[in-house]
Design an enzyme around this catalytic site. Sequence first.
Site, mmCIF file in Angstrom:
data_model
loop_
_atom_site.group_PDB
_atom_site.id
_atom_site.type_symbol
_atom_site.label_atom_id
_atom_site.label_comp_id
_atom_site.label_asym_id
_atom_site.label_seq_id
_atom_site.Cartn_x
_atom_site.Cartn_y
_atom_site.Cartn_z
ATOM 1 N N ILE A 11 0.825 -1.226 0.000
ATOM 2 C CA ILE A 11 0.000 0.000 0.000
ATOM 3 C C ILE A 11 0.856 1.272 0.000
ATOM 4 O O ILE A 11 0.400 2.319 -0.466
ATOM 5 C CB ILE A 11 -1.009 -0.024 1.176
ATOM 6 C CG1 ILE A 11 -2.200 0.899 0.878
ATOM 7 C CG2 ILE A 11 -0.338 0.316 2.500
ATOM 8 C CD1 ILE A 11 -3.390 0.690 1.789
ATOM 9 N N GLY A 32 3.701 -3.981 11.240
ATOM 10 C CA GLY A 32 2.784 -4.228 10.122
ATOM 11 C C GLY A 32 2.701 -3.083 9.134
ATOM 12 O O GLY A 32 3.699 -2.409 8.839
ATOM 13 N N ASP A 34 1.282 -0.260 9.491
ATOM 14 C CA ASP A 34 1.526 1.018 10.189
ATOM 15 C C ASP A 34 3.022 1.373 10.135
ATOM 16 O O ASP A 34 3.406 2.499 9.748
ATOM 17 C CB ASP A 34 1.050 0.836 11.645
ATOM 18 C CG ASP A 34 0.951 2.129 12.426
ATOM 19 O OD1 ASP A 34 1.119 3.201 11.822
ATOM 20 O OD2 ASP A 34 0.696 2.048 13.642
ATOM 21 N N THR A 118 -6.587 -7.694 10.401
ATOM 22 C CA THR A 118 -6.374 -9.131 10.147
ATOM 23 C C THR A 118 -4.918 -9.576 10.293
ATOM 24 O O THR A 118 -4.585 -10.711 9.985
ATOM 25 C CB THR A 118 -6.896 -9.556 8.752
ATOM 26 O OG1 THR A 118 -6.098 -8.940 7.732
ATOM 27 C CG2 THR A 118 -8.351 -9.176 8.578
ATOM 28 N N GLY A 119 -4.060 -8.680 10.769
ATOM 29 C CA GLY A 119 -2.662 -9.031 11.030
ATOM 30 C C GLY A 119 -2.442 -9.215 12.516
ATOM 31 O O GLY A 119 -2.954 -10.141 13.140
ATOM 32 N N TYR A 121 -3.777 -7.820 14.940
ATOM 33 C CA TYR A 121 -5.025 -7.810 15.723
ATOM 34 C C TYR A 121 -5.877 -9.080 15.554
ATOM 35 O O TYR A 121 -6.948 -9.192 16.153
ATOM 36 C CB TYR A 121 -5.834 -6.546 15.432
ATOM 37 C CG TYR A 121 -5.294 -5.294 16.107
ATOM 38 C CD1 TYR A 121 -4.214 -5.354 16.990
ATOM 39 C CD2 TYR A 121 -5.867 -4.045 15.873
ATOM 40 C CE1 TYR A 121 -3.718 -4.210 17.608
ATOM 41 C CE2 TYR A 121 -5.374 -2.895 16.501
ATOM 42 C CZ TYR A 121 -4.300 -2.987 17.366
ATOM 43 O OH TYR A 121 -3.827 -1.851 17.974
HETATM 44 N N1 AR6 Z 1 0.791 -2.954 2.358
HETATM 45 C C1 AR6 Z 1 -0.420 -3.530 2.456
HETATM 46 N N2 AR6 Z 1 -0.784 -4.368 3.457
HETATM 47 C C2 AR6 Z 1 0.161 -4.630 4.392
HETATM 48 C C3 AR6 Z 1 1.456 -4.063 4.380
HETATM 49 C C4 AR6 Z 1 1.765 -3.183 3.293
HETATM 50 N N3 AR6 Z 1 2.938 -2.594 3.181
HETATM 51 N N4 AR6 Z 1 2.129 -4.539 5.469
HETATM 52 C C5 AR6 Z 1 1.304 -5.371 6.125
HETATM 53 N N5 AR6 Z 1 0.117 -5.444 5.483
HETATM 54 P P1 AR6 Z 1 -1.428 -5.260 10.525
HETATM 55 P P2 AR6 Z 1 -3.770 -4.848 12.287
HETATM 56 C C6 AR6 Z 1 -1.079 -6.236 5.802
HETATM 57 O O1 AR6 Z 1 -0.809 -6.177 11.519
HETATM 58 O O2 AR6 Z 1 -4.069 -6.297 12.311
HETATM 59 C C7 AR6 Z 1 0.475 -2.379 14.106
HETATM 60 O O3 AR6 Z 1 1.543 -2.632 14.983
HETATM 61 C C8 AR6 Z 1 -0.922 -7.428 6.708
HETATM 62 O O4 AR6 Z 1 -0.361 -8.533 5.998
HETATM 63 O O5 AR6 Z 1 -0.571 -4.262 9.850
HETATM 64 O O6 AR6 Z 1 -4.899 -3.872 12.096
HETATM 65 C C9 AR6 Z 1 -0.366 -1.197 14.546
HETATM 66 O O7 AR6 Z 1 0.419 -0.186 15.140
HETATM 67 C C10 AR6 Z 1 -2.379 -7.684 7.088
HETATM 68 O O8 AR6 Z 1 -3.043 -8.395 6.044
HETATM 69 O O9 AR6 Z 1 -2.663 -4.417 11.194
HETATM 70 C C11 AR6 Z 1 -1.315 -1.818 15.527
HETATM 71 O O10 AR6 Z 1 -0.713 -1.954 16.799
HETATM 72 C C12 AR6 Z 1 -2.965 -6.271 7.165
HETATM 73 O O11 AR6 Z 1 -2.006 -5.418 6.500
HETATM 74 C C13 AR6 Z 1 -1.569 -3.192 14.941
HETATM 75 O O12 AR6 Z 1 -0.416 -3.491 14.161
HETATM 76 C C14 AR6 Z 1 -3.179 -5.736 8.580
HETATM 77 O O13 AR6 Z 1 -2.132 -6.187 9.440
HETATM 78 C C15 AR6 Z 1 -2.773 -3.211 14.034
HETATM 79 O O14 AR6 Z 1 -3.037 -4.539 13.664
#
Ligand code: AR6
Length: 173
Positions: A11, A32, A34, A118-119, A121
């Site tokens: 993204i 992740g 973020d 879905t990561g 969390y």
């Molecule tokens: N581009 C697109 N999607 C991505 C990318 C990217 N560069 N990197 C990861 N994903 P997560 P959450 C996907 O864990 O579950 C953080 O520490 C990943 O594979 O990023 O909402 C925050 O600060 C997954 O499918 O977010 C919070 O503490 C999706 O993004 C916590 O994680 C979401 O995974 C939020 O957890």
Amino acid sequence: MGRMHIILDDITKIKADAIVNAANNTLLGGGGVDGAIHRAAGSELLEECRKLNGCETGRAKITKGYNLPAKYVIHTVGPVWHGGNDNEDQLLAACYRNSLELAIENGIKTIAFPSISTGVYRFPVRRAAKIALGEIFRFLNGNSSIDKVVMVCFDEKTMEAYVEALDEIEEKR
Ligand code: AR6
């Protein structure tokens, strides 16, 4: 398909009016997506985020995109999965709805979402995909000012879940 697209990508590379960040309540960065967004945007993003005083779960706040190809970042905080009886579905839907509402208020026409919650969390991805697409379609049906919504999946399993959810929605039409 129309205004809704599902792609496999990073993204931080997407050139849209806004990308959405799956943040946490502090809005001060994390792992992740973020972490990836903060790294790609540069330290000015964190500086702006410090002034926002955090964000409640299900709500959304907007900043500039700095070094990102996207003009804005919409930061939303998804629910942590606790088994499904803790309002997780409603809070996840609210993330998509409030992000899209904020987009409209800021004249944003193209917006890209990651798979919120879905990561780290641990929200089950097939369940999340149905909620996400259901909410996005409901919103698009009532609003013509958004031209394009892209779901950006980072891995094949996530992509499959969203494509299946889209197929199910289209079969019902
Ligand atoms: N581009 C697109 N999607 C991505 C990318 C990217 N560069 N990197 C990861 N994903 P997560 P959450 C996907 O864990 O579950 C953080 O520490 C990943 O594979 O990023 O909402 C925050 O600060 C997954 O499918 O977010 C919070 O503490 C999706 O993004 C916590 O994680 C979401 O995974 C939020 O957890």
